[in-house]
Structures are given as C-alpha cells and as structure tokens.
Design a protein around this motif. Structure first.
Motif, mmCIF file in Angstrom:
data_model
loop_
_atom_site.group_PDB
_atom_site.id
_atom_site.type_symbol
_atom_site.label_atom_id
_atom_site.label_comp_id
_atom_site.label_asym_id
_atom_site.label_seq_id
_atom_site.Cartn_x
_atom_site.Cartn_y
_atom_site.Cartn_z
ATOM 1 N N ASN A 29 0.842 -1.194 0.000
ATOM 2 C CA ASN A 29 0.000 0.000 0.000
ATOM 3 C C ASN A 29 0.876 1.243 0.000
ATOM 4 O O ASN A 29 1.849 1.321 0.754
ATOM 5 N N GLU A 30 0.507 2.192 -0.832
ATOM 6 C CA GLU A 30 1.248 3.448 -0.871
ATOM 7 C C GLU A 30 0.748 4.350 0.259
ATOM 8 O O GLU A 30 -0.461 4.504 0.438
ATOM 9 N N PRO A 31 1.652 4.934 1.022
ATOM 10 C CA PRO A 31 1.199 5.835 2.079
ATOM 11 C C PRO A 31 0.538 7.078 1.477
ATOM 12 O O PRO A 31 0.812 7.425 0.330
ATOM 13 N N PRO A 32 -0.315 7.740 2.241
ATOM 14 C CA PRO A 32 -0.954 8.954 1.721
ATOM 15 C C PRO A 32 0.075 10.064 1.548
ATOM 16 O O PRO A 32 1.135 10.045 2.177
ATOM 17 N N PRO A 33 -0.239 11.016 0.684
ATOM 18 C CA PRO A 33 0.682 12.144 0.511
ATOM 19 C C PRO A 33 0.816 12.945 1.811
ATOM 20 O O PRO A 33 -0.144 13.080 2.573
ATOM 21 N N ALA A 34 1.997 13.468 2.051
ATOM 22 C CA ALA A 34 2.208 14.331 3.224
ATOM 23 C C ALA A 34 1.362 15.586 3.052
ATOM 24 O O ALA A 34 1.163 16.044 1.935
ATOM 25 N N PRO A 35 0.827 16.125 4.082
ATOM 26 C CA PRO A 35 0.991 15.830 5.504
ATOM 27 C C PRO A 35 -0.111 14.932 6.060
ATOM 28 O O PRO A 35 -0.292 14.852 7.269
ATOM 29 N N PHE A 36 -0.851 14.232 5.210
ATOM 30 C CA PHE A 36 -2.021 13.475 5.637
ATOM 31 C C PHE A 36 -1.618 12.152 6.297
ATOM 32 O O PHE A 36 -0.698 11.476 5.843
ATOM 33 N N GLY A 56 -10.908 3.498 -4.289
ATOM 34 C CA GLY A 56 -9.636 3.337 -4.979
ATOM 35 C C GLY A 56 -8.619 2.685 -4.068
ATOM 36 O O GLY A 56 -8.808 2.594 -2.849
ATOM 37 N N ALA A 57 -7.549 2.231 -4.668
ATOM 38 C CA ALA A 57 -6.417 1.682 -3.923
ATOM 39 C C ALA A 57 -5.151 2.108 -4.655
ATOM 40 O O ALA A 57 -5.117 2.144 -5.884
ATOM 41 N N TRP A 58 -4.118 2.441 -3.889
ATOM 42 C CA TRP A 58 -2.869 2.932 -4.446
ATOM 43 C C TRP A 58 -1.739 2.063 -3.931
ATOM 44 O O TRP A 58 -1.567 1.906 -2.717
ATOM 45 N N LEU A 59 -0.990 1.484 -4.858
ATOM 46 C CA LEU A 59 0.077 0.555 -4.511
ATOM 47 C C LEU A 59 1.382 1.021 -5.128
ATOM 48 O O LEU A 59 1.385 1.690 -6.160
ATOM 49 N N HIS A 60 2.490 0.614 -4.498
ATOM 50 C CA HIS A 60 3.792 0.879 -5.111
ATOM 51 C C HIS A 60 4.768 -0.249 -4.801
ATOM 52 O O HIS A 60 4.569 -1.024 -3.877
ATOM 53 N N ASP A 61 5.786 -0.291 -5.618
ATOM 54 C CA ASP A 61 6.868 -1.261 -5.470
ATOM 55 C C ASP A 61 7.772 -0.763 -4.348
ATOM 56 O O ASP A 61 8.301 0.346 -4.435
ATOM 57 N N PRO A 62 7.955 -1.539 -3.288
ATOM 58 C CA PRO A 62 8.771 -1.049 -2.172
ATOM 59 C C PRO A 62 10.217 -0.756 -2.557
ATOM 60 O O PRO A 62 10.872 0.048 -1.899
ATOM 61 N N SER A 63 10.706 -1.364 -3.655
ATOM 62 C CA SER A 63 12.080 -1.071 -4.079
ATOM 63 C C SER A 63 12.152 0.191 -4.920
ATOM 64 O O SER A 63 13.243 0.685 -5.204
ATOM 65 N N GLY A 64 10.990 0.709 -5.338
ATOM 66 C CA GLY A 64 10.962 1.929 -6.125
ATOM 67 C C GLY A 64 11.285 1.746 -7.594
ATOM 68 O O GLY A 64 11.442 2.719 -8.319
ATOM 69 N N VAL A 65 11.371 0.509 -8.067
ATOM 70 C CA VAL A 65 11.755 0.251 -9.454
ATOM 71 C C VAL A 65 10.546 0.205 -10.386
ATOM 72 O O VAL A 65 10.542 0.833 -11.435
ATOM 73 N N ALA A 66 9.528 -0.554 -10.027
ATOM 74 C CA ALA A 66 8.358 -0.743 -10.885
ATOM 75 C C ALA A 66 7.398 0.438 -10.757
ATOM 76 O O ALA A 66 7.424 1.178 -9.775
ATOM 77 N N PRO A 67 6.526 0.615 -11.746
ATOM 78 C CA PRO A 67 5.584 1.739 -11.691
ATOM 79 C C PRO A 67 4.554 1.590 -10.579
ATOM 80 O O PRO A 67 4.205 0.483 -10.173
ATOM 81 N N ARG A 68 4.073 2.716 -10.112
ATOM 82 C CA ARG A 68 2.980 2.775 -9.144
ATOM 83 C C ARG A 68 1.737 2.198 -9.811
ATOM 84 O O ARG A 68 1.562 2.299 -11.019
ATOM 85 N N LEU A 69 0.858 1.612 -9.021
ATOM 86 C CA LEU A 69 -0.388 1.050 -9.536
ATOM 87 C C LEU A 69 -1.552 1.704 -8.802
ATOM 88 O O LEU A 69 -1.636 1.664 -7.573
ATOM 89 N N CYS A 70 -2.427 2.314 -9.568
ATOM 90 C CA CYS A 70 -3.616 2.975 -9.034
ATOM 91 C C CYS A 70 -4.831 2.181 -9.503
ATOM 92 O O CYS A 70 -5.019 1.994 -10.707
ATOM 93 N N LEU A 71 -5.627 1.701 -8.582
ATOM 94 C CA LEU A 71 -6.820 0.911 -8.892
ATOM 95 C C LEU A 71 -8.043 1.755 -8.555
ATOM 96 O O LEU A 71 -8.270 2.082 -7.389
ATOM 97 N N LEU A 72 -8.798 2.137 -9.563
ATOM 98 C CA LEU A 72 -9.936 3.023 -9.364
ATOM 99 C C LEU A 72 -11.245 2.306 -9.661
ATOM 100 O O LEU A 72 -11.395 1.676 -10.712
ATOM 101 N N GLN A 73 -12.173 2.443 -8.740
ATOM 102 C CA GLN A 73 -13.475 1.808 -8.894
ATOM 103 C C GLN A 73 -14.289 2.555 -9.940
ATOM 104 O O GLN A 73 -14.357 3.789 -9.932
ATOM 105 N N VAL A 74 -14.902 1.797 -10.846
ATOM 106 C CA VAL A 74 -15.793 2.357 -11.856
ATOM 107 C C VAL A 74 -17.088 1.546 -11.858
ATOM 108 O O VAL A 74 -17.098 0.378 -11.475
ATOM 109 N N PRO A 75 -18.196 2.141 -12.282
ATOM 110 C CA PRO A 75 -19.469 1.416 -12.231
ATOM 111 C C PRO A 75 -19.645 0.387 -13.342
ATOM 112 O O PRO A 75 -20.376 -0.584 -13.181
ATOM 113 N N GLU A 76 -18.977 0.576 -14.474
ATOM 114 C CA GLU A 76 -19.188 -0.338 -15.600
ATOM 115 C C GLU A 76 -18.208 -1.506 -15.548
ATOM 116 O O GLU A 76 -17.093 -1.376 -15.081
#
Length: 139
Positions: A29-36, A56-76
């Motif tokens: 899980n990606e931490p929220p942006p500062a200062p939140f 939504g859910a926000w994930l990242h690679d702990p090593s910082g190499v792979a791209p961030r992954l943003c999972l957004l809920q949609v109705p369709e």
C-alpha cells in the motif's frame, strides 16, 4: 519532462484487486501524501465536486523500481481485451527447464490467489487474468 510512470486500472472492487496485485507483484500500500495521516484524510481534503463516491487503492513497489499502480473503482464492467497489459517476470537464472519450472510454479501460486490461466506457451510464458479479468503475462 517525464518524472515517473504509473499504471491506472479501472475495476469493480479496488480492495480485492489490490490484495491480488500485492500478492502477484510484491507491491505494498502506498502511504498517503504528506501531511495526511490516512488516505481517507487526503481524499476528504478535496471539494465535494471531486468525490464521485467510488473507491480506490494505491500501490507501489517497495524497491521503487516498478511503476505505481492505481486501482480506481468504476461502475461499468470490463467489456473487452486490455489494450495495455502488465508483464510479470519471474527472477532467477538457470537452464530453460529450470526457468520454466519457476514460471509454472508462479502461475500456480497466482491461480491459487485468484488469477485464471488463459493460455500457456510452453517453455516461454503464460497469459493470465487477474480476479477481474485484466490480462497479464507471466514469463
């Protein structure tokens, strides 16, 4: 100027899909942006006009190499094959048979985590789908 690449995936259940991708790719899980302190606190900071009531859910690679992954809920629902898909590469050296054994073992692990095998190209890669049907390759 490009600073980083991130992938955004539409989905029905961001929490469920996040758990799968954390298992599949080793993301966290990606931490929220500062200062939140929490993601909910960050989301609450936006005007109501930006709140569509979807999750939504926000994930990242702990090593910082792979791209961030943003999972957004949609109705369709998903209706067609992805035009862009994720490739997961199994690490390690060895003979072709040893490499294929690791790919096969990983395909089994991901199937047990909720993925589906769509097609196997023996000795090379496996086409799979995550729990919501998003295709990815495992090699």
């Amino acid at each position: 100027m490009l600073t980083r690449v991130e992938l955004t995936m539409d989905c029905a259940d961001p929490a469920r899909l996040a758990e799968f991708w954390k298992t599949a790719a080793g993301y966290v899980n990606e931490p929220p942006p500062a200062p939140f302190a929490t993601r909910e606190e960050w989301l609450a900071s936006f005007d109501d006009e930006y709140d569509d009531g979807m999750g939504g859910a926000w994930l990242h690679d702990p090593s910082g190499v792979a791209p961030r992954l943003c999972l957004l809920q949609v109705p369709e629902p998903k209706t067609a094959k992805n035009r862009l898909h994720v490739d997961l590469r199994v690490s390690g050296d060895g003979t072709p048979d040893e490499k294929w054994a690791r790919v096969s073992a990983e395909a089994t692990r991901l199937r047990d985590a909720g993925a589906q095998v769509l097609q196997t190209f023996e000795g090379h890669h496996v086409v799979m789908a995550d729990p919501e049907g998003n295709e990815f390759c495992l090699a």
